[in-house]
Design an enzyme around this catalytic site. Structure first.
Site, PDB file in Angstrom:
ATOM      1  N   ARG A  77       0.791  -1.239   0.000  1.00 40.14           N
ATOM      2  CA  ARG A  77       0.000   0.000   0.000  1.00 40.14           C
ATOM      3  C   ARG A  77       0.822   1.287   0.000  1.00 40.14           C
ATOM      4  NH1 ARG A  77      -5.038  -0.172   4.037  1.00 40.14           N
ATOM      5  NH2 ARG A  77      -3.438  -0.535   5.596  1.00 40.14           N
ATOM      6  N   ASP A  78       2.147   1.200  -0.052  1.00 40.89           N
ATOM      7  CA  ASP A  78       2.935   2.442  -0.151  1.00 40.89           C
ATOM      8  C   ASP A  78       4.204   2.203  -0.966  1.00 40.89           C
ATOM      9  OD1 ASP A  78       3.394   5.154   0.240  1.00 40.89           O
ATOM     10  OD2 ASP A  78       4.474   4.857   2.129  1.00 40.89           O
ATOM     11  N   ILE A  79       4.048   1.520  -2.109  1.00 39.65           N
ATOM     12  CA  ILE A  79       5.188   1.303  -2.999  1.00 39.65           C
ATOM     13  C   ILE A  79       5.543   2.626  -3.663  1.00 39.65           C
ATOM     14  CG2 ILE A  79       5.927   0.187  -5.155  1.00 39.65           C
ATOM     15  CD1 ILE A  79       6.012  -1.656  -2.739  1.00 39.65           C
ATOM     16  N   THR A 118       1.252   7.461  -0.316  1.00 36.02           N
ATOM     17  CA  THR A 118       1.933   8.611  -0.912  1.00 36.02           C
ATOM     18  C   THR A 118       1.183   9.003  -2.180  1.00 36.02           C
ATOM     19  OG1 THR A 118       4.016   7.781  -0.021  1.00 36.02           O
ATOM     20  CG2 THR A 118       4.157   9.468  -1.743  1.00 36.02           C
TER      21      THR A 118
END
Length: 211
Positions: A77-79, A118
């Protein structure tokens, strides 16, 4: 925090930075992980040190590792470039599963309407706070956005504020990467844009397919 860090601590893969301990010290929650000697991907992109071939190799390594995580019910969920380390042997290490979600977890722990991640790299369903719709294909979108940046030296979306960026993610289409970097093959552009489809159903069905 504990629930999500513990989900990530189950993962054991050469390209995923392992979490060794999750706990509380002096009232502060913490987890410990390996130290990786290298440079994060955002630093490499800024330095202009990424060829098209290297970008494809890095993206494939990340996709393989995330396929492993997804098959064990964990999405990142935050690559983003800042969460991907490249060591001296050019091997990938994915960091910070702090936003990781267990696909089978009770959704009450992540409230609908809460945007996490992000903005420049998150898919529309995540940008709009629809947490119940976020599954493994959110990571596929984010990795597509990272590959886009490796190929063009710029993120697919950006704005003066977080809200401005989120609105672009929700409503705008990315500039075709070949327009920014004419040297890339049109098939590579097709792969990037398919991974970044706004409709979840139109993206690759798995990281294995993307790889």
């Amino acid at each position: 925090f504990r629930r999500e860090a513990q989900a990530a601590s189950r993962l054991r893969h050469p390209a995923i930075v392992p979490i060794h301990e999750v706990g509380v010290h002096d009232g502060k929650h913490f987890y410990t992980m390996d130290y990786i000697k290298g440079r994060d991907l955002s630093n490499l992109i800024r330095s202009g040190a990424i060829s098209t071939r290297r970008a494809l190799d890095i993206a494939t390594q990340v996709a393989d590792a995330l396929d492993y995580a997804h098959n064990r019910g964990v999405i990142h969920r935050d690559i983003k470039p800042g969460n991907i380390m490249i060591d001296a042997e050019d091997r990938v290490h994915i960091m910070d599963f702090g936003l990781a979600k267990q696909l089978d977890s009770d959704t009450k722990f992540t409230r609908t309407g809460t945007t996490i991640g992000t903005p420049a790299y998150m898919p529309p369903e995540q940008a709009s706070g629809e947490s119940s719709r976020v599954d493994h294909r959110a990571d596929i979108y984010s990795l597509g956005a990272v590959l886009y940046e490796m190929l063009t030296a710029r993120a697919p979306f950006g704005g003066d504020t977080m809200m401005n960026t989120l609105m672009k993610v929700l409503s705008d289409e990315p500039v075709p990467p070949k327009r920014l970097n004419p040297r890339i093959h049109r098939d590579i552009q097709t792969i990037v844009l398919k991974a970044m489809e706004k409709s979840v159903e139109r993206r690759y069905g798995s990281m294995r397919d993307f790889a």
